[in-house]
Structures are given as C-alpha cells and as structure tokens.
Design an enzyme around this catalytic site. Structure first.
Site, PDB file in Angstrom:
ATOM      1  N   TYR A 296      51.472  47.023  50.246  1.00 30.27           N
ATOM      2  CA  TYR A 296      50.404  46.504  51.093  1.00 30.27           C
ATOM      3  C   TYR A 296      50.918  45.350  51.954  1.00 30.27           C
ATOM      4  O   TYR A 296      50.637  45.287  53.163  1.00 30.27           O
ATOM      5  CB  TYR A 296      49.251  46.052  50.191  1.00 30.27           C
TER       6      TYR A 296
ATOM      7  N   GLU B 238      36.592  45.040  51.885  1.00 27.16           N
ATOM      8  CA  GLU B 238      36.558  43.589  51.712  1.00 27.16           C
ATOM      9  C   GLU B 238      35.218  43.168  51.112  1.00 27.16           C
ATOM     10  O   GLU B 238      35.154  42.244  50.295  1.00 27.16           O
ATOM     11  CB  GLU B 238      36.800  42.874  53.039  1.00 27.16           C
TER      12      GLU B 238
ATOM     13  N   TRP C 124      41.782  41.538  44.701  1.00 29.37           N
ATOM     14  CA  TRP C 124      42.082  42.532  45.725  1.00 29.37           C
ATOM     15  C   TRP C 124      42.868  43.696  45.163  1.00 29.37           C
ATOM     16  O   TRP C 124      42.721  44.838  45.597  1.00 29.37           O
ATOM     17  CB  TRP C 124      42.813  41.874  46.886  1.00 29.37           C
TER      18      TRP C 124
END
Length: 202
Positions: free
Chosen positions: A35, A57, A65
């Site tokens: 990522y 999000e 996350w």
C-alpha cells in the site's frame, strides 16, 4: 493519518529487506508495504476509485487501517466494486444482507452512509474527483522530516469535509478527509529519507 503511525513510537524511516527506505509505519506488514509503495500518496483521479476510498476511509473510523486493507477484497465484493449506480440502488434488504456479512465491518451507520453517499454522488452534477481535488493544498516546499510532523487535520481537509457534508455525505469528518487526501495523493506525506518522499522545491 489513516495508517497507524501515532501514537505508537516508531522510527520515521526503516530500511526493508529489499534495500528500500520507507516510512516507518510500513515496516512490519507486507500489505502495508504494498500500500505504501503503490497507493499512499499516489495521485488518484478516477471517480469510482475515489468513491471507494471515501467509503473505506469512513469504514476505518475508530479502527486500524490495516483492518480495512485486509478486508478490501470483501468490501469490493459486498459493494459491487463500489460502482456508484449499483450501490445507490441498494435496498433495506441489502442493508440486512451486509449486516450479516462477517467478511466486512458490520456497522449499520457506516453501511447506510455508504449507500447514501452513492446516492449523493449520483446527484452531484459534477465529477467527484474534480470536487475532491479542488481542495488539494499547494505542495510543501520540502518533505516532512518525521512521522511526528504528519498532521491529522488541515484547513483543506476541514474545508473538504464541510463541502461534502453540505452536499449530504456522511462519515466525512476532517480527520477522515485528511486520510483520504493522503491515500489519494492530494498530499505527499512520505517523510524525508523514504524512497517516495517528494523532492524539495527548487
């Protein structure tokens, strides 16, 4: 930031076993490294992918996350690859189906917000990407030096949050919108020493 740098004390940069220096939060997990290298801070202008990130999000709020990243394939399956028109047509039966889906985050408010956000996107009358990018700040003259300098909220993320809320979007608070700015490349918060840090302005 959407990645989990603070409040954990960690080095601002680390050298991976491939010899590349990365932001310290990308040190210990292969999905985080991917990522970091392929998405975070890379400019994204595609409406559908930006809608996906806006939704993810929102799902991340209150969670780590990495939890969202690991479940992203399941989210994409559950929400028709975040096709706006398909998600906008979801019914109460779809909400119940999603609440029973253990592969995603089963939070009624976030699920209904995603469907509502799809309907709001349908009714925008403009490109979601153009709207979001209209709040991009000017590039910093030099990369941030440490992870401790990475902000959680900025005037631009606050303004973006206000604009989206005024249009009817949910789960788009200023902190969440700054995470979106980071993940979609409106800002480049790779710190000095990272192989993806921005070059200082001439």
């Amino acid at each position: 930031m959407s990645v989990d740098a603070a409040p954990v004390l960690r080095a601002s940069v680390v050298v991976g076993d491939d010899g590349l220096t990365r932001c310290g939060w990308a040190a210990n997990d292969s999905e985080y490294r991917r990522y970091h290298d392929e998405e975070w801070g890379t400019p994204l202008h595609d409406d559908q992918r930006l809608f996906e990130k806006l939704c993810l999000e929102g799902f991340q709020a209150g969670l780590s996350w990495i939890t969202i990243l690991r479940r992203r394939p399941a989210f994409r399956a559950a929400f028709a690859n975040f096709d706006v028109d398909t998600v906008a047509a979801y019914t109460d039966a779809d909400v119940e189906r999603l609440l029973a889906d253990e592969s995603i985050i089963r939070h009624r408010g976030k699920i209904t917000a995603t469907i509502g956000n799809a309907r709001t996107t349908q009714a925008l009358g403009e490109s979601l990407a153009e709207l979001i990018w209209s709040f991009a700040p000017a590039p910093r003259p030099a990369p941030l030096r440490t992870l401790a300098e990475v902000p959680a909220i900025t005037p631009e993320s606050t303004a973006l949050s206000k604009a989206l809320r005024a249009r009817g979007y949910k789960f788009v608070g200023p902190t969440t919108m700054y995470a979106l700015m980071q993940s979609s490349g409106l800002v480049n918060d790779h710190v000095a020493g990272c192989h993806l840090a921005p070059a200082p302005a001439a």
